[in-house]
Design a protein around this motif. Sequence first.
Motif, PDB file in Angstrom:
ATOM      1  N   VAL A   1       0.747  -1.364  -0.151  1.00 14.36           N
ATOM      2  CA  VAL A   1      -0.130   0.019  -0.034  1.00 14.36           C
ATOM      3  C   VAL A   1       0.835   1.281   0.060  1.00 14.36           C
ATOM      4  O   VAL A   1       0.658   2.488  -0.591  1.00 14.36           O
ATOM      5  CB  VAL A   1      -1.057  -0.178   1.305  1.00 14.36           C
ATOM      6  CG1 VAL A   1      -1.879   1.341   1.239  1.00 14.36           C
ATOM      7  CG2 VAL A   1      -2.027  -1.264   1.113  1.00 14.36           C
ATOM      8  N   SER A   2       1.992   1.218   0.526  1.00 15.94           N
ATOM      9  CA  SER A   2       2.870   2.455   0.732  1.00 15.94           C
ATOM     10  C   SER A   2       3.563   2.666  -0.488  1.00 15.94           C
ATOM     11  O   SER A   2       3.947   4.033  -0.451  1.00 15.94           O
ATOM     12  CB  SER A   2       3.893   2.152   2.125  1.00 15.94           C
ATOM     13  OG  SER A   2       4.685   0.958   1.674  1.00 15.94           O
TER      14      SER A   2
ATOM     15  N   ALA B   1      -5.493   2.211  -1.171  1.00 18.76           N
ATOM     16  CA  ALA B   1      -5.472   1.754  -2.426  1.00 18.76           C
ATOM     17  C   ALA B   1      -6.800   2.196  -3.324  1.00 18.76           C
ATOM     18  O   ALA B   1      -6.920   2.527  -4.422  1.00 18.76           O
ATOM     19  CB  ALA B   1      -5.168   0.186  -2.588  1.00 18.76           C
ATOM     20  N   PHE B   2      -7.934   1.668  -2.373  1.00 22.16           N
ATOM     21  CA  PHE B   2      -9.158   2.083  -3.086  1.00 22.16           C
ATOM     22  C   PHE B   2      -9.391   3.453  -3.192  1.00 22.16           C
ATOM     23  O   PHE B   2     -10.185   3.950  -4.375  1.00 22.16           O
ATOM     24  CB  PHE B   2     -10.262   1.529  -2.218  1.00 22.16           C
ATOM     25  CG  PHE B   2     -10.527   0.187  -1.846  1.00 22.16           C
ATOM     26  CD1 PHE B   2     -11.154  -0.550  -2.616  1.00 22.16           C
ATOM     27  CD2 PHE B   2      -9.449  -0.455  -1.037  1.00 22.16           C
ATOM     28  CE1 PHE B   2     -11.226  -1.937  -2.686  1.00 22.16           C
ATOM     29  CE2 PHE B   2      -9.782  -1.969  -0.744  1.00 22.16           C
ATOM     30  CZ  PHE B   2     -10.456  -2.658  -1.833  1.00 22.16           C
ATOM     31  N   GLN B   3      -8.820   4.611  -2.368  1.00 20.35           N
ATOM     32  CA  GLN B   3      -9.138   5.596  -2.608  1.00 20.35           C
ATOM     33  C   GLN B   3      -8.338   6.357  -3.940  1.00 20.35           C
ATOM     34  O   GLN B   3      -8.826   7.191  -4.739  1.00 20.35           O
ATOM     35  CB  GLN B   3      -8.467   6.691  -1.410  1.00 20.35           C
ATOM     36  CG  GLN B   3      -8.807   8.081  -1.358  1.00 20.35           C
ATOM     37  CD  GLN B   3     -10.298   8.469  -1.582  1.00 20.35           C
ATOM     38  OE1 GLN B   3     -11.106   7.927  -0.468  1.00 20.35           O
ATOM     39  NE2 GLN B   3     -10.873   9.079  -2.333  1.00 20.35           N
ATOM     40  N   LEU B   4      -7.143   5.734  -4.208  1.00 27.02           N
ATOM     41  CA  LEU B   4      -6.477   6.071  -5.354  1.00 27.02           C
ATOM     42  C   LEU B   4      -7.484   5.632  -6.618  1.00 27.02           C
ATOM     43  O   LEU B   4      -7.454   6.363  -7.519  1.00 27.02           O
ATOM     44  CB  LEU B   4      -5.201   5.462  -5.438  1.00 27.02           C
ATOM     45  CG  LEU B   4      -4.097   5.956  -4.604  1.00 27.02           C
ATOM     46  CD1 LEU B   4      -2.963   5.013  -4.567  1.00 27.02           C
ATOM     47  CD2 LEU B   4      -3.847   7.165  -4.607  1.00 27.02           C
ATOM     48  N   ALA B   5      -8.207   4.370  -6.479  1.00 26.76           N
ATOM     49  CA  ALA B   5      -9.164   3.877  -7.490  1.00 26.76           C
ATOM     50  C   ALA B   5     -10.330   4.891  -7.773  1.00 26.76           C
ATOM     51  O   ALA B   5     -10.664   5.173  -8.788  1.00 26.76           O
ATOM     52  CB  ALA B   5      -9.477   2.732  -7.292  1.00 26.76           C
TER      53      ALA B   5
ATOM     54  N   LEU C   1       1.568   7.471   4.352  1.00 25.96           N
ATOM     55  CA  LEU C   1       1.877   8.310   5.623  1.00 25.96           C
ATOM     56  C   LEU C   1       1.087   9.668   5.613  1.00 25.96           C
ATOM     57  O   LEU C   1       0.368  10.045   6.627  1.00 25.96           O
ATOM     58  CB  LEU C   1       3.461   8.676   5.939  1.00 25.96           C
ATOM     59  CG  LEU C   1       3.515   9.429   7.196  1.00 25.96           C
ATOM     60  CD1 LEU C   1       3.139   8.516   8.374  1.00 25.96           C
ATOM     61  CD2 LEU C   1       5.082   9.535   7.309  1.00 25.96           C
ATOM     62  N   ALA C   2       1.139  10.522   4.389  1.00 22.62           N
ATOM     63  CA  ALA C   2       0.525  11.628   4.252  1.00 22.62           C
ATOM     64  C   ALA C   2      -1.284  11.345   4.358  1.00 22.62           C
ATOM     65  O   ALA C   2      -2.009  12.267   4.849  1.00 22.62           O
ATOM     66  CB  ALA C   2       0.734  12.386   2.990  1.00 22.62           C
TER      67      ALA C   2
END
Length: 319
Positions: free
Chosen positions: A66-67, A127-131, A74-75
């Motif tokens: 995920v990182s 990861a979902f938020q990026l999608a 972290l942000a």
Amino acid sequence: MLHLQPHNLLIQKTLSEAIEAYNKGAPITLDRIVSDFDYATFHISDSEQDKSILHLSIRTKAWQSVSSLGRGILAYLQDKYDKLPGVSTLQPPESGYDYTMRINLAELSTDSIIHISLLKIIIMSHAFQLAFDENAKLAELPEGRQDSSTVHVVQYRDDENIYIKPSGDRITVIFETIFQGETDKVFGKVFLQEFVDARKRNRSIQSVPQVLFSHEPPLEIAAVLPSNSISEKSKRFITFVLFPRHFATPELQLSSVCQLALFRNYFHYHIKCSKAYMHTRMRHRVDSFIKVLNRAKVDVDEDEHENNRRTISGRKMVY
């Protein structure tokens, strides 16, 4: 069926006990290890200098994958937690852990406790938020250019991954799971078939995400799937298709992520429950058969015992 809760109940209980003791003027000393699903471990301890300060650290299998995705994890966590009362990010994290937060019991609220107990889910939600963000950008493009080659991979177990592929009109989430035996494969197929059939039978749930189950890797992840995973006979692929109605608002996004993050645990838990139930029924049936057989035994008449002999007139011979 059991519906697993997304938040960690042990963390909620521990923090509630710590606040109650602090308000009474007798803060407790904490050094507690809490385990969660998918190899996640939490460490809750108090500060040596100030008993009103707690440190909560997490170590999870999904952190490394995920990182490495897009905007730093972290942000993302600081944006989620540093605005909560009584919560702040501690850098560097505790040795042996991926992320540590500082908790001030004097300022901690009930809402903050709930969000802290969702820490593992929030980490996976990156990861979902990026999608979700990429879906919003692709939706603005012309219809023929809304496809994307991006696939976010989250390795949350040793040999199992989650693949998230955004596009302009949907987000495809693919679970890679391993069955330990042939019996688990049969139960899993029946269990997932019910997902499909229930959606067809009940009109009230036809708006839920579509579920697909396959032995072969879906085409969406063929480019990122390791070569050794393709020939693995015990692996199965479960696909969820999310449409904009499933993540239109932040509340729906969190709800969808919570349900998806717990799906693998929910799925395998009920396979084991089904096997345990069938074994219990079989043992009960065997016990009932044994009782029937015991009742069917013919009692041996004492008079017909081989040591009892009679005369020609029928009288018993006495030795």
